[in-house]
Design a protein around this motif. Structure first.
Motif, PDB file in Angstrom:
ATOM      1  N   GLY A  71       6.285  15.196  17.195  1.00 20.21           N
ATOM      2  CA  GLY A  71       6.177  16.594  16.813  1.00 20.21           C
ATOM      3  C   GLY A  71       6.133  16.753  15.313  1.00 20.21           C
ATOM      4  O   GLY A  71       6.104  15.773  14.555  1.00 20.21           O
ATOM      5  N   PHE A 115      -1.596  23.425  24.914  1.00 14.58           N
ATOM      6  CA  PHE A 115      -0.148  23.413  25.041  1.00 14.58           C
ATOM      7  C   PHE A 115       0.447  23.185  23.662  1.00 14.58           C
ATOM      8  O   PHE A 115       0.146  22.196  22.995  1.00 14.58           O
ATOM      9  N   SER A 116       1.307  24.084  23.232  1.00 15.24           N
ATOM     10  CA  SER A 116       1.986  23.971  21.951  1.00 15.24           C
ATOM     11  C   SER A 116       3.382  23.409  22.188  1.00 15.24           C
ATOM     12  O   SER A 116       4.223  24.070  22.810  1.00 15.24           O
ATOM     13  N   ALA A 117       3.619  22.206  21.694  1.00 15.68           N
ATOM     14  CA  ALA A 117       4.955  21.619  21.805  1.00 15.68           C
ATOM     15  C   ALA A 117       5.951  22.410  20.958  1.00 15.68           C
ATOM     16  O   ALA A 117       7.127  22.512  21.307  1.00 15.68           O
ATOM     17  N   ALA A 118       5.471  22.990  19.843  1.00 11.76           N
ATOM     18  CA  ALA A 118       6.351  23.779  18.980  1.00 11.76           C
ATOM     19  C   ALA A 118       6.880  25.011  19.709  1.00 11.76           C
ATOM     20  O   ALA A 118       8.020  25.417  19.511  1.00 11.76           O
ATOM     21  N   LYS A 119       6.036  25.605  20.565  1.00 14.18           N
ATOM     22  CA  LYS A 119       6.458  26.781  21.330  1.00 14.18           C
ATOM     23  C   LYS A 119       6.873  26.426  22.762  1.00 14.18           C
ATOM     24  O   LYS A 119       7.373  27.269  23.486  1.00 14.18           O
ATOM     25  N   ASN A 120       6.569  25.181  23.159  1.00 17.25           N
ATOM     26  CA  ASN A 120       6.838  24.704  24.511  1.00 17.25           C
ATOM     27  C   ASN A 120       6.164  25.571  25.574  1.00 17.25           C
ATOM     28  O   ASN A 120       6.761  25.897  26.597  1.00 17.25           O
ATOM     29  N   GLU A 121       4.916  25.948  25.291  1.00 14.43           N
ATOM     30  CA  GLU A 121       4.146  26.759  26.242  1.00 14.43           C
ATOM     31  C   GLU A 121       2.662  26.705  25.901  1.00 14.43           C
ATOM     32  O   GLU A 121       2.280  26.306  24.798  1.00 14.43           O
ATOM     33  N   ASP A 122       1.861  27.106  26.867  1.00 19.05           N
ATOM     34  CA  ASP A 122       0.437  27.239  26.608  1.00 19.05           C
ATOM     35  C   ASP A 122       0.199  28.427  25.688  1.00 19.05           C
ATOM     36  O   ASP A 122       0.879  29.458  25.800  1.00 19.05           O
TER      37      ASP A 122
END
Length: 168
Positions: A71, A115-122
């Motif tokens: 990340g 998918f955004s790992a920073a937001k943990n969502e699509d």
């Protein structure tokens, strides 16, 4: 908003900028590269790593290829030194050029989901906005590198888009 030719020109600009940047980085000592400079990613090497990581993660989103893993916090440690960074920078820059060359105008008018790992969502945004962000992110961090190079008393790359050579 933008066209595929915009992305192609920005890919050429990215390649030109990174080609120049590499020359200046190679001229620095390992100590100068890793010296803490108070930048968001710490050192010149940390910022160069984050820039490379950001390019690689966005390319994995755009072309559905392999991404860098890890990340944002770990991005500054992507490569231990320039011997790892230089060939990977070339590989990612080639990937950016190939993606931009194959980019059709039509896709830029639609949505883009990743998918955004920073937001943990699509996340879904306009594709054109994502492409603009991608190239803007590069420019932002190369500006930081320019400042840090200046602090080393090194010359820094010419960054003016209007001076982009016809052939890069």
């Amino acid at each position: 908003m933008i066209t595929a030719s915009f992305a192609q020109e920005m890919a050429r600009y990215n390649h030109w900028q990174n080609s120049q940047l590499k020359e200046f980085l190679v001229a620095l000592s390992p100590e100068e590269l890793t010296c803490e400079r108070g930048a968001f990613f710490g050192s010149i090497m940390g910022t160069a790593n984050h820039l490379l990581w950001g390019d690689w993660i966005w390319m994995s989103r755009f072309d559905n290829g392999q991404g860098p893993g890890g990340g944002i916090p770990a991005s500054k440690s992507l490569c231990a030194d320039l011997s790892e960074w230089l060939p990977l920078r070339d590989t990612v820059d080639q990937r950016i050029t190939e993606w931009a060359t194959a980019l059709p105008d039509g896709v830029l008018t639609g949505p883009f989901t990743w998918f955004s790992a920073a937001k943990n969502e699509d996340v879904t945004k306009p594709y054109a906005q994502c492409v603009i962000h991608f190239f803007n992110h590069q420019t932002h961090h190369r500006g930081q590198l320019h400042q840090m190079l200046t602090e080393t008393r090194s010359a820094a790359p010419v960054s003016d888009l209007v001076f982009l050579p016809e052939e890069v």
